[in-house]
Design a protein around this motif. Structure first.
Motif, mmCIF file in Angstrom:
data_model
loop_
_atom_site.group_PDB
_atom_site.id
_atom_site.type_symbol
_atom_site.label_atom_id
_atom_site.label_comp_id
_atom_site.label_asym_id
_atom_site.label_seq_id
_atom_site.Cartn_x
_atom_site.Cartn_y
_atom_site.Cartn_z
ATOM 1 N N TYR A 90 -12.893 -8.980 -13.036
ATOM 2 C CA TYR A 90 -13.921 -8.773 -14.048
ATOM 3 C C TYR A 90 -13.426 -9.354 -15.366
ATOM 4 C CZ TYR A 90 -11.382 -5.041 -16.458
ATOM 5 O OH TYR A 90 -10.467 -4.331 -17.174
ATOM 6 N N ARG A 91 -14.335 -9.583 -16.274
ATOM 7 C CA ARG A 91 -14.011 -10.188 -17.559
ATOM 8 C C ARG A 91 -14.074 -9.103 -18.642
ATOM 9 N NH1 ARG A 91 -14.113 -15.423 -18.819
ATOM 10 N NH2 ARG A 91 -15.315 -15.888 -16.945
ATOM 11 N N PRO A 92 -12.928 -8.762 -19.249
ATOM 12 C CA PRO A 92 -12.954 -7.754 -20.311
ATOM 13 C C PRO A 92 -13.856 -8.199 -21.453
ATOM 14 C CG PRO A 92 -10.709 -8.234 -19.600
ATOM 15 C CD PRO A 92 -11.603 -9.273 -18.985
ATOM 16 N N PRO A 93 -14.567 -7.274 -22.094
ATOM 17 C CA PRO A 93 -15.495 -7.648 -23.169
ATOM 18 C C PRO A 93 -14.786 -8.340 -24.324
ATOM 19 C CG PRO A 93 -15.134 -5.271 -23.098
ATOM 20 C CD PRO A 93 -14.497 -5.839 -21.889
ATOM 21 N N GLY A 94 -15.384 -9.416 -24.830
ATOM 22 C CA GLY A 94 -14.866 -10.109 -25.990
ATOM 23 C C GLY A 94 -13.721 -11.059 -25.717
ATOM 24 N N THR A 95 -13.382 -11.302 -24.457
ATOM 25 C CA THR A 95 -12.283 -12.214 -24.136
ATOM 26 C C THR A 95 -12.734 -13.183 -23.049
ATOM 27 O OG1 THR A 95 -11.303 -10.942 -22.316
ATOM 28 C CG2 THR A 95 -10.683 -10.315 -24.561
ATOM 29 N N THR A 96 -11.962 -14.247 -22.892
ATOM 30 C CA THR A 96 -12.227 -15.196 -21.810
ATOM 31 C C THR A 96 -11.256 -14.978 -20.653
ATOM 32 O OG1 THR A 96 -10.739 -16.800 -22.859
ATOM 33 C CG2 THR A 96 -13.081 -16.912 -23.423
ATOM 34 N N GLU A 97 -10.350 -14.018 -20.813
ATOM 35 C CA GLU A 97 -9.351 -13.779 -19.785
ATOM 36 C C GLU A 97 -9.955 -12.975 -18.637
ATOM 37 O OE1 GLU A 97 -4.967 -11.603 -19.348
ATOM 38 O OE2 GLU A 97 -6.150 -11.457 -21.183
ATOM 39 N N THR A 98 -9.596 -13.330 -17.433
ATOM 40 C CA THR A 98 -10.035 -12.561 -16.272
ATOM 41 C C THR A 98 -8.834 -11.888 -15.641
ATOM 42 O OG1 THR A 98 -9.810 -14.455 -14.792
ATOM 43 C CG2 THR A 98 -11.971 -14.093 -15.822
ATOM 44 N N LYS A 99 -9.022 -10.643 -15.245
ATOM 45 C CA LYS A 99 -7.962 -9.872 -14.600
ATOM 46 C C LYS A 99 -8.541 -9.175 -13.382
ATOM 47 C CE LYS A 99 -5.672 -8.699 -18.974
ATOM 48 N NZ LYS A 99 -5.232 -7.567 -19.834
ATOM 49 N N PRO A 100 -7.720 -8.954 -12.372
ATOM 50 C CA PRO A 100 -8.210 -8.169 -11.248
ATOM 51 C C PRO A 100 -8.509 -6.750 -11.709
ATOM 52 C CG PRO A 100 -5.858 -8.498 -11.091
ATOM 53 C CD PRO A 100 -6.339 -9.388 -12.193
ATOM 54 N N PHE A 101 -9.567 -6.166 -11.167
ATOM 55 C CA PHE A 101 -9.933 -4.813 -11.578
ATOM 56 C C PHE A 101 -8.903 -3.816 -11.073
ATOM 57 C CE2 PHE A 101 -11.886 -0.704 -10.929
ATOM 58 C CZ PHE A 101 -12.407 -0.459 -12.189
ATOM 59 N N VAL A 102 -8.423 -2.969 -11.959
ATOM 60 C CA VAL A 102 -7.471 -1.924 -11.589
ATOM 61 C C VAL A 102 -8.010 -0.596 -12.102
ATOM 62 C CG1 VAL A 102 -5.107 -1.086 -11.779
ATOM 63 C CG2 VAL A 102 -5.556 -3.550 -11.771
ATOM 64 N N PRO A 103 -8.249 0.376 -11.236
ATOM 65 C CA PRO A 103 -8.759 1.669 -11.686
ATOM 66 C C PRO A 103 -7.691 2.432 -12.462
ATOM 67 C CG PRO A 103 -8.195 1.776 -9.368
ATOM 68 C CD PRO A 103 -8.039 0.331 -9.778
ATOM 69 N N LYS A 104 -8.117 3.439 -13.206
ATOM 70 C CA LYS A 104 -7.194 4.252 -13.983
ATOM 71 C C LYS A 104 -7.199 5.685 -13.479
ATOM 72 C CE LYS A 104 -7.694 1.600 -18.294
ATOM 73 N NZ LYS A 104 -8.033 1.673 -19.733
ATOM 74 N N LEU A 105 -6.019 6.285 -13.465
ATOM 75 C CA LEU A 105 -5.908 7.687 -13.124
ATOM 76 C C LEU A 105 -6.447 8.558 -14.253
ATOM 77 C CD1 LEU A 105 -2.393 7.860 -11.451
ATOM 78 C CD2 LEU A 105 -4.456 8.911 -10.511
ATOM 79 N N VAL A 106 -6.884 9.738 -13.904
ATOM 80 C CA VAL A 106 -7.351 10.690 -14.899
ATOM 81 C C VAL A 106 -6.194 11.030 -15.838
ATOM 82 C CG1 VAL A 106 -6.816 12.605 -13.321
ATOM 83 C CG2 VAL A 106 -8.416 12.963 -15.196
ATOM 84 N N PRO A 107 -6.432 11.101 -17.161
ATOM 85 C CA PRO A 107 -5.370 11.527 -18.084
ATOM 86 C C PRO A 107 -4.866 12.919 -17.708
ATOM 87 C CG PRO A 107 -7.212 10.604 -19.294
ATOM 88 C CD PRO A 107 -7.679 10.762 -17.877
ATOM 89 N N VAL A 108 -3.561 13.120 -17.800
ATOM 90 C CA VAL A 108 -2.992 14.401 -17.390
ATOM 91 C C VAL A 108 -2.219 15.042 -18.539
ATOM 92 C CG1 VAL A 108 -2.902 13.897 -14.928
ATOM 93 C CG2 VAL A 108 -1.002 13.200 -16.390
ATOM 94 N N PRO A 109 -2.287 16.369 -18.644
ATOM 95 C CA PRO A 109 -1.579 17.073 -19.720
ATOM 96 C C PRO A 109 -0.080 17.179 -19.440
ATOM 97 C CG PRO A 109 -3.492 18.323 -18.947
ATOM 98 C CD PRO A 109 -3.215 17.268 -17.929
ATOM 99 N N LEU A 110 0.689 17.136 -20.510
ATOM 100 C CA LEU A 110 2.125 17.401 -20.494
ATOM 101 C C LEU A 110 2.380 18.532 -21.488
ATOM 102 C CD1 LEU A 110 3.409 13.705 -20.739
ATOM 103 C CD2 LEU A 110 3.025 15.040 -18.658
#
Length: 372
Positions: free
Chosen positions: A260-280
């Protein structure tokens, strides 16, 4: 604070108390007595300059047990339905605390040392291509011989090593105990199975009590005057958890050439999902602080340091157990949903959700501080 104990707290203001709750009346005074005892012991521990282990045994463990109760029976979950976004026919996961002071990190989950903005550095030997592990490591007892105590020549085989027991990790975790009849439990067992062990483990440690119970919150305790910064230990520990979770997701959904193409850039990266933020959670003698570890794909950022409460007065102690109760509810809902998405939704669904989120809300421009 509960309305039922207002006559037991000297000098408390009227606005300190909740409206009367008939369902909680039977337990309100018992909770007050237990919490008052914890506060008294905590103040004595501070006066006597007790060691960290004494604080854990006398103060922190009883407080966690007061909030999260005993470990739920194996294969069962007697909690009442409390999560509005979970189907009524499905019980929410139970939440329990676990003492993990002696837990070790498995070799494949040990994070490597890396300098920001560069490839992995700190090579053990020039040209070897083997990075320094962030934990001190030793051979697994199943493959160690009597003359070997280090793994300098075995770092390329993660099945052969783990973190040293004396390599300090964290003291407690809050784990999500999923029902045996929940589809997610079956998926986790299948994804985390390790042939060389003949069993699986979802977390960065293979401690038996946490094999298929994802760690939601990590807790490190210190006493006043300690030179060690608890956020360093928490950061390394949660980095190992992210590494393990990333490995398990790749097993479920091998990387694809989709991009996918990140907004505002011409760079393309493979899509990588993110884990839910976790408390410490950092505990410094009386005071309990919470931060959050955010998955930034190529790094983990730790943000915030907010006081949850304290054990030096009964009023602050009530604030603490109330906030820990909110953390418990978050594990039953948002964390459960985040882990479910991680193990059951493929990249195409997550990519569509990410694109929709970016279109609706834009890019988060909040300043971020990378801690490790």
């Amino acid at each position: 604070m509960p309305h039922e104990v207002r006559d037991m707290v000297a000098g408390a203001k009227d606005y300190f108390f909740r409206p009367e709750d008939q369902e909680q009346s039977a337990h309100a005074r018992d909770t007050y007595v237990a919490l008052s005892s914890i506060v008294d012991v905590a103040c004595a521990s501070n006066d006597y300059k007790r060691h960290e282990a004494s604080w854990n045994h006398l103060v922190h463990t009883p407080l966690l047990q007061l909030v999260f109760g005993p470990v739920p029976p194996r294969g069962s979950n007697t909690q009442q339905q409390s999560a509005s976004n979970i189907q009524s026919s499905q019980k929410p996961p139970a939440v329990h605390f676990e003492v993990v002071m002696s837990a070790i990190v498995v070799g494949s989950a040990i994070p490597n040392i890396r300098e920001p903005g560069s490839a992995i550095l700190n090579i053990r030997e020039p040209g070897s291509g083997i990075p320094d592990p962030a934990y001190s490591v030793s051979l697994n007892t199943s493959v160690k011989d009597s003359d070997t105590s280090t793994v300098d020549k075995n770092l390329d085989d993660p099945d052969n090593f783990h973190s040293r027991k004396e390599s300090k990790k964290v003291d407690y975790v809050l784990a999500m105990c999923i029902n045996d009849d929940d589809k997610l439990k079956k998926v986790i067992k299948a994804a985390s199975y390790e042939p060389h062990l003949a069993y699986g483990h979802v977390n960065q440690t293979s401690i038996t009590s946490l094999l298929y119970n994802p760690i939601a919150v990590s807790i490190e305790t210190k006493i006043d005057g300690s030179r060690a910064d608890p956020i360093i230990q928490l950061g390394l520990w949660v980095a190992a958890w992210h590494k393990r979770m990333g490995e398990l997701r790749k097993r479920r959904f091998p990387p694809t050439p989709k991009a996918y193409r990140p907004p505002g850039t011409t760079e393309t990266k493979p899509f990588v999902p993110k884990l839910v933020p976790v408390p410490l959670i950092e505990v410094k003698s009386h005071d309990w602080y919470i931060s959050f570890a955010f998955d930034m794909v190529e790094s983990i950022e730790i943000r915030g340091c907010t006081l949850l409460g304290s054990t030096d007065t009964i009023v602050k102690a009530y604030a603490l157990i109330t906030n820990l109760g909110l953390v418990k509810r978050w594990i039953e809902t948002e964390f459960y949903q985040g882990i479910t998405d991680w193990f059951t939704k493929d990249d195409s669904v997550l990519e569509a959700q990410d694109a929709k989120s970016r279109t609706a809300g834009g890019v988060d421009n909040q300043e971020r501080v990378s801690v490790g």
